[in-house]
Write a protein that holds these residues in place. Structure first.
Motif, PDB file in Angstrom:
ATOM      1  N   LEU A  62      27.112 -25.341 100.275  1.00 12.13           N
ATOM      2  CA  LEU A  62      27.453 -25.988 101.481  1.00 12.13           C
ATOM      3  C   LEU A  62      28.444 -26.988 101.606  1.00 12.13           C
ATOM      4  N   VAL A 109      24.441 -17.253 101.286  1.00  6.31           N
ATOM      5  CA  VAL A 109      24.108 -17.454 102.865  1.00  6.31           C
ATOM      6  C   VAL A 109      24.519 -19.108 102.858  1.00  6.31           C
ATOM      7  N   GLY A 110      24.410 -19.738 101.981  1.00  5.28           N
ATOM      8  CA  GLY A 110      24.806 -21.109 102.021  1.00  5.28           C
ATOM      9  C   GLY A 110      26.424 -21.188 102.130  1.00  5.28           C
ATOM     10  N   LYS A 127      22.573 -23.426  95.856  1.00  5.57           N
ATOM     11  CA  LYS A 127      22.753 -23.310  97.240  1.00  5.57           C
ATOM     12  C   LYS A 127      23.085 -24.420  97.922  1.00  5.57           C
ATOM     13  N   PHE A 186      31.074 -14.448  99.094  1.00  7.76           N
ATOM     14  CA  PHE A 186      30.256 -13.973  97.856  1.00  7.76           C
ATOM     15  C   PHE A 186      31.201 -14.315  96.518  1.00  7.76           C
ATOM     16  N   LYS A 234      12.644 -23.150  97.471  1.00  9.40           N
ATOM     17  CA  LYS A 234      12.601 -22.128  98.561  1.00  9.40           C
ATOM     18  C   LYS A 234      13.654 -21.156  98.636  1.00  9.40           C
ATOM     19  N   LEU A 261      16.298 -11.446  98.578  1.00 13.47           N
ATOM     20  CA  LEU A 261      17.730 -11.468  98.478  1.00 13.47           C
ATOM     21  C   LEU A 261      17.999 -11.746  96.813  1.00 13.47           C
ATOM     22  N   SER A 262      19.110 -11.184  96.505  1.00 12.07           N
ATOM     23  CA  SER A 262      19.556 -11.666  95.020  1.00 12.07           C
ATOM     24  C   SER A 262      20.067 -12.940  95.055  1.00 12.07           C
ATOM     25  N   MET A 314      28.073 -19.252 103.635  1.00 11.93           N
ATOM     26  CA  MET A 314      28.454 -18.422 104.820  1.00 11.93           C
ATOM     27  C   MET A 314      28.081 -19.459 106.129  1.00 11.93           C
ATOM     28  N   TYR A 315      27.299 -20.193 105.813  1.00  7.40           N
ATOM     29  CA  TYR A 315      26.857 -20.929 106.879  1.00  7.40           C
ATOM     30  C   TYR A 315      26.917 -22.352 106.938  1.00  7.40           C
ATOM     31  N   CYS A 371      23.742 -30.040 107.517  1.00  8.13           N
ATOM     32  CA  CYS A 371      24.923 -29.821 106.334  1.00  8.13           C
ATOM     33  C   CYS A 371      26.184 -29.705 106.791  1.00  8.13           C
ATOM     34  N   GLY A 418      31.852 -22.913 106.012  1.00 11.37           N
ATOM     35  CA  GLY A 418      31.144 -21.333 106.231  1.00 11.37           C
ATOM     36  C   GLY A 418      32.095 -20.576 107.321  1.00 11.37           C
ATOM     37  N   GLU A 443      23.251 -13.446  96.606  1.00 11.30           N
ATOM     38  CA  GLU A 443      23.133 -13.511  97.843  1.00 11.30           C
ATOM     39  C   GLU A 443      22.699 -14.873  98.719  1.00 11.30           C
ATOM     40  N   PHE A 476      15.260 -28.755  97.444  1.00 15.86           N
ATOM     41  CA  PHE A 476      13.602 -28.984  97.651  1.00 15.86           C
ATOM     42  C   PHE A 476      13.100 -29.049  96.286  1.00 15.86           C
ATOM     43  N   PHE A 515      15.232 -17.336  99.102  1.00 11.72           N
ATOM     44  CA  PHE A 515      14.813 -16.174 100.088  1.00 11.72           C
ATOM     45  C   PHE A 515      14.775 -15.091  98.855  1.00 11.72           C
TER      46      PHE A 515
END
Lengths: 325, 297, 276
Positions: C164, C108-109, C160, C125, C95, C100-101, C111-112, C83, C116, C104, C91, C97
């Motif tokens: 990225l 996560v995407g 998500k 956020f 999938k 998590l809300s 952030m990383y 990514c 990110g 959130e 997918f 999480f």
């Protein structure tokens, strides 16, 4: 299935506020000038620090470790070695313990954290037993007869208490800030689905090792203070089954993957264990076992979870039935 | 050289018992995905059942084998039926903790009933042995090995041939499909957990012939059961047998280690656990599914 | 001229083969994905579409051939760094999480993912909230992801992946299970994403959707590329219809039409019984 009382990544904020308040109250314990009471509460704080350590790898990252006692023991032996060299500064004890535990976690983590589920649990248990076994056979560390440590005089007894309080507070606040940071989200993403986490750019191995290292630093710090406070260490005390399992049970009871959970769990379980020991000298472990069985059946998701529960007894009964075959 | 042969024989004799200890543990783990931390406690109960029958009623340990099995089977069946089925679908840790609590409970009841004194079962044939060349073989241990082989063989036949055995295997492969084809999963779980406990009881009886008894004796066997399962792969009878024998031999040789580095004397008998666990770690990392394990999990 | 063509290629798929045991799920698949285009990847079940997606996104390493992106072999890049190259995917089996809300999950995407490292937690956020508005999930931002309906989970997957900050977005059946209106909304969203310069590779069963959005269609059958070209051209070809849907399917369609017609007639003859 609805997740009630999610309360964000740190868990229920009300529960966290209560726990912080309780921590402040615990500062007053040495004012009782009662050595017994102080020891009981110092042990509660010690278990709390270890529970926070376990919570980070087991609760947040989802890697159920049965080897965190290795960090506790290593921390204790760091103090033992420093004391034997004439160092008596508690900060030095904790600092060394943190460094040693972090390094150990990284070295052992590379092979062990590749394993998943039960296999990881067993491998970590193996690590803990092997470390204990090796230390018991090392003459430099006193072998199985252990090391005696110089204890501070009576007037300074409370120093250990305050030191342990700081370690517990540090572990709690550390957990709080880590959970809210990017790091915390990486841990939870790994717990929920490691493959999906990788797709989002999270290098799982790196973050698992970070989680385990921080986890180890918390347990190691507790061990570093325990050693001089106890005045004596040997492999059977520092690698005790209790020190391995209590923090896990405490975290589950309180609520794993929350910031308040480990402390609530430690307070209740260590407290209950102490009372049981006083009143049922012979059978206290029996009651302890029965208690765990009941907790697991009746509160499968921990106490903090109850804070967010809406719908009273009926909702609770539903929660118990969720996992039924 | 004769030491080598003796170690090998000792390893095989000990491995037979370990195979039976691991068998029940492996079935419960493989089929129900539950790590039964009370397995060691069940082994202990089996050993004490034999001890009690032997001292009170002079029942020969080999005669008490089926009695241990039935008693422990009923105990295990009831625990799963009445309690553990409530948490059957809970995360791994929940059942882990439950069985840990159960183990504390059982061990401490045993401490109250039989006290913490070390006990032993001494039969007429306890000290007897025969020699084969330079190798000494105790009769009791040989009988034990034969019994262990018979038990694992019977288990394998039962799992493959009997209707219940087939239902159990079906459940372990695909629980949903098994349910659809009329298998009552709660009942199967109870039978499997009962079986695990029953086999632990049998193992306890066999152990009582060669080892001394103490309420906490199970812990060591629990850890060994772990290692054997990992060595042999989960949920298979052959895996438990081969894992048990391999582990027994490794341990027999490892305890013979004896050397000195600088002033530090290292003896294998003191490092028994560490050596075994290091072997375990290596196997876990190199072959996470075990020597006999299938490629799929 | 050739240099210009070269730079306009985002992904280059060269002679990709993927073997599972004795079965070749993909063989000799070769095509280029032009920067800014929308490639529709179609084919019957088991034709290797998802396998190809997995190879492109680096989940599988191909047995033969290679996929390169900006000159880099994807197979050499660890999954968690794909990514960061600018390739994101959704997918087919979603999938999220679960604990998590929704916000959130997307954060996560952010952030990383590719940008990110430059984003603070708070900025992540904020970015997540923007994306939730884009995909139409802002109303459930606070809910646990496990509460979402299937169509919403698909939207979450897209959010998500967008978090990225990809150049190339692989979408694996994000429209399956959506009703007609929802499909329209999804297409609108994808067009919008594409307009911002993101190259799309879309796997979808809905022919209509593929035709309306793709600039190029690639047809896979039994692991091989059997056609490539503009959607209308490719789908008009009788050869593709037969290979893709099978001659038996064509026959079956005819039979079904007959049965349908007979039923219609029967209904008219026999009025439905009251109270049945």
């Amino acid at each position: 299935m609805k997740r009630i009382g999610l309360g964000g990544i740190t868990g229920n904020p009300g529960a966290f506020a209560i726990v912080l308040g309780l921590m402040v109250l615990l500062l007053a314990v040495p004012l009782t000038h009662n050595g017994y009471v102080e020891t009981v509460f110092r042990n509660i704080l010690m278990y709390a620090a270890m529970a926070y350590g376990w919570n980070l790898i087991g609760g947040y990252t989802g890697y159920v470790s049965f080897g965190n006692v290795a960090f506790f023991g290593l921390g204790a032996y760091c103090s033992g070695v420093l004391a034997a060299h004439g160092v008596s500064n508690l900060f030095a004890y904790v600092a060394l313990a943190m460094v040693v535990c972090a390094v150990f976690a990284v070295i052992v983590g590379f092979p062990v954290l590749r394993l998943k589920g039960h296999y990881f649990g067993i491998a970590t248990l193996g690590v803990a037993l092997a470390v204990a076994d090796i230390i018991a056979n090392l003459d430099v560390l006193g072998g199985s007869s252990g090391l005696a440590m110089h204890q501070l005089d009576e007037a300074h007894f409370s120093t250990y208490y305050y030191a342990m309080w700081l370690v517990a507070l540090g572990s709690m606040l550390g957990t709080y800030f880590i959970a809210r940071s990017k790091l915390g989200y990486a841990f939870v993403a790994i717990r929920e689905n490691e493959d999906a986490a990788a797709v989002l750019g999270i290098a799982a191995t790196r973050y698992k090792i970070i989680a385990w290292a921080i986890s180890g630093m918390m347990a190691g710090s507790a061990g570093a203070i325990f050693a001089p406070a106890n005045g004596f260490i040997d492999p059977s005390i520092t690698f005790a089954v209790d020190s391995n399992v209590f923090p896990i049970v405490m975290t589950i009871l309180g609520g794993s993957g929350t910031v308040a959970g480990p402390f609530i769990g430690s307070l209740l379980l260590a407290g209950a264990n102490e009372l049981l020991q006083r009143f049922f000298v012979k059978a206290h472990t029996l009651f302890f076992g029965a208690m765990i069985v009941l907790i697991v059946l009746l509160l499968p998701r921990g106490l903090v979870w109850l804070f967010g529960l809406r719908g009273g007894v009926r909702a609770w009964i539903k929660s118990v039935q969720v996992y039924r075959a | 050289m004769h030491l080598l042969a003796q170690d090998l024989v000792n390893g095989i004799l000990a491995g037979g018992i370990l195979a039976v200890v691991a068998l029940g543990f492996s079935l419960v783990w493989g089929i129900m995905n539950i790590i039964n931390l009370a397995h060691g406690a069940f082994v202990m109960l089996g050993a004490y059942t034999t001890y009690q029958l032997f001292t009170s009623f002079h029942v020969d340990p080999f005669v008490s084998l089926p009695i241990s099995f039935v008693l422990l089977f009923v105990l295990g069946y009831l625990i799963q039926r009445l309690l553990m089925n409530w948490i059957a679908r809970a995360p791994l840790l929940t059942t882990f903790l439950f069985t840990f609590g159960l183990s504390l409970l059982v061990v401490n009841i045993a401490l109250i009933v039989w006290s913490g004194d070390t006990r032993g079962v001494t039969t007429a044939y306890s000290g007897a042995n025969f020699t084969l060349g330079d190798v000494t073989v105790p009769w009791a241990k040989l009988y034990t090995l034969l019994a262990a082989l018979a038990i694992t063989g019977t288990m394998q036949l039962w799992l493959v041939r009997s209707k219940t055995g087939r239902a159990i295997r079906a459940t372990s492969m695909d629980i949903g499909a098994a349910q659809l084809s009329g298998v009552r999963v709660t009942e199967i779980y109870a039978i499997v957990f009962g079986l695990g406990a029953g086999l632990a009881g049998v193992a306890g009886t066999l152990i009582s012939l060669s080892y001394s008894l103490h309420p906490t004796m199970g812990d060591l066997f629990l850890i060994k059961a772990f290692v054997v399962c990992v060595l042999g792969g989960l949920g298979s009878v052959q895996g438990a047998l081969i894992g048990g024998l391999v582990y027994g031999i490794v341990e027999a040789f490892a305890t013979q280690l004896d050397f000195t580095i600088g002033t530090q004397h290292i003896s294998g008998s003191g490092l028994q656990d560490a050596i075994a666990l290091i072997v375990l770690l290596i196997v876990l990392i190199v072959r996470p599914r075990g020597i006999m394990g299938k490629a799929t999990a | 001229m050739s240099a210009a063509v070269e730079s306009s290629v985002a992904l280059r798929i060269t002679d990709v083969g993927m073997r599972f045991g004795g079965l070749w799920a993909l063989s000799e698949v070769t095509f280029d994905v032009v920067r800014g285009s929308v490639v529709g990847l179609i084919g019957p079940n088991g034709s290797g579409k998802t396998t190809l997606m997995n190879v492109i996104s680096g989940v599988y390493k191909p047995t033969t051939g290679e996929v390169t992106y900006a000159g880099k072999r994807i197979a050499d890049v660890p999954t968690h760094d794909v990514c960061h190259l600018g390739i994101a995917r959704t997918f087919q089996i979603v999938k999220p999480f679960a604990s998590l809300s929704v916000r959130e999950n997307v954060a996560v995407g952010a952030m990383y993912g590719r940008e990110g490292a430059k984003r603070s937690t708070r900025a992540s956020f904020e970015r997540a909230q923007e994306l939730l508005e884009v995909v139409g999930l802002a109303r459930v931002a606070e809910r646990p992801a496990s509460d979402l309906t299937i169509p919403d989970r698909k939207r979450l997957e897209v959010a998500k992946a967008l978090a990225l900050d990809p150049d190339v977005l692989l979408l694996d059946e994000v429209m399956a299970g959506l009703n007609a209106t929802e499909v329209e909304e999804a297409l609108e969203l994808l067009r919008d994403v594409n307009k911002r310069g993101v190259t799309l590779i879309v796997v979808e069963h809905l022919m209509k959707a593929i035709v309306s959005i793709s600039t190029t269609v690639v047809v896979l059958a039994e692991g091989r590329k059997i056609a490539q070209g503009a959607p209308s051209d490719v789908l008009a070809s009788q050869q593709v219809i037969e290979a893709y849907l099978g001659s038996r399917w064509v026959k079956r369609q005819e039979q079904l039409a007959e049965i349908e017609a007979e039923r219609e007639q029967a209904k008219r003859v026999q009025p439905p019984q009251a109270g049945a």
